[in-house]
Scaffold this motif. Structure first.
Motif, PDB file in Angstrom:
ATOM      1  N   GLU A 121       0.830  -1.203   0.000  1.00 38.32           N
ATOM      2  CA  GLU A 121       0.000   0.000   0.000  1.00 38.32           C
ATOM      3  C   GLU A 121       0.864   1.253   0.000  1.00 38.32           C
ATOM      4  OE1 GLU A 121      -2.003  -3.185   2.637  1.00 38.32           O
ATOM      5  OE2 GLU A 121      -0.021  -2.289   2.467  1.00 38.32           O
ATOM      6  N   TRP A 149     -10.466  -2.610   0.664  1.00 41.21           N
ATOM      7  CA  TRP A 149      -9.693  -1.739   1.544  1.00 41.21           C
ATOM      8  C   TRP A 149     -10.276  -1.842   2.956  1.00 41.21           C
ATOM      9  CZ3 TRP A 149      -5.244   0.821   0.700  1.00 41.21           C
ATOM     10  CH2 TRP A 149      -4.835   1.007  -0.630  1.00 41.21           C
ATOM     11  N   CYS A 168      -5.025  -3.041   2.168  1.00 44.22           N
ATOM     12  CA  CYS A 168      -5.808  -3.703   1.135  1.00 44.22           C
ATOM     13  C   CYS A 168      -5.661  -5.215   1.315  1.00 44.22           C
ATOM     14  CB  CYS A 168      -5.374  -3.297  -0.263  1.00 44.22           C
ATOM     15  SG  CYS A 168      -3.731  -3.848  -0.728  1.00 44.22           S
ATOM     16  N   TYR A 216      -4.535   2.219   6.706  1.00 39.02           N
ATOM     17  CA  TYR A 216      -5.335   1.620   5.654  1.00 39.02           C
ATOM     18  C   TYR A 216      -4.592   0.448   5.022  1.00 39.02           C
ATOM     19  CZ  TYR A 216      -8.732   5.397   5.835  1.00 39.02           C
ATOM     20  OH  TYR A 216      -9.716   6.273   6.257  1.00 39.02           O
ATOM     21  N   CYS A 218      -2.642   0.248  -4.028  1.00 35.40           N
ATOM     22  CA  CYS A 218      -2.184  -1.043  -3.505  1.00 35.40           C
ATOM     23  C   CYS A 218      -1.828  -1.937  -4.685  1.00 35.40           C
ATOM     24  CB  CYS A 218      -3.264  -1.697  -2.661  1.00 35.40           C
ATOM     25  SG  CYS A 218      -2.870  -3.397  -2.159  1.00 35.40           S
TER      26      CYS A 218
END
Length: 124
Positions: free
Chosen positions: A6, A36, A95, A93, A22
């Motif tokens: 990411e 996500w 993925c 965050y 990503c």
């Protein structure tokens, strides 16, 4: 084995925008659902957006209308466009890949493989 990398996170003012990327390794990219997730300190990691191989999308209520997920199979990349960012969007965050739950309408059974994630911080 799946590798997920990411990028694109950073510091943004409330109301601003960011685009996360990503890159997914492995030939499974073109046949699986992608999603996500985000995790704030002290909270669980939650799915916030997912996209099927056909391009069907699903969003958590907290981001609906502000976030947009997309994928580029040729580049083995999934994107998350964050618009109208809010302080409560601050999180790490991640993925992941998984299956598309046709009854659920979103990604399910995400893989055990996680990348390092990318930090998003939204200032007031």
């Amino acid at each position: 084995q799946v590798q997920l990398v990411e990028s694109g996170g950073g510091l943004v003012q409330s109301g601003g925008s960011l685009r996360l990327s990503c890159v997914v390794s492995g030939s499974i990219f073109s046949i699986n659902a992608l999603g996500w997730f985000r995790q704030a300190p002290g909270k669980q990691r939650d799915l916030i957006a997912s996209i099927s191989k056909e391009g069907e999308t699903h969003y958590a209520d907290s981001v609906k209308g502000r976030f947009t997920i997309s994928r580029d199979n040729a580049k083995n990349t999934v994107y998350l466009q964050i618009d109208s960012a809010k302080p409560e969007d601050s999180a790490r965050y991640y993925c992941n890949v998984g299956e598309w739950g046709f009854f659920d309408g979103h990604l399910i059974d995400e893989s055990e493989w996680w990348g390092q994630g990318t930090q998003v911080t939204v200032s007031t």
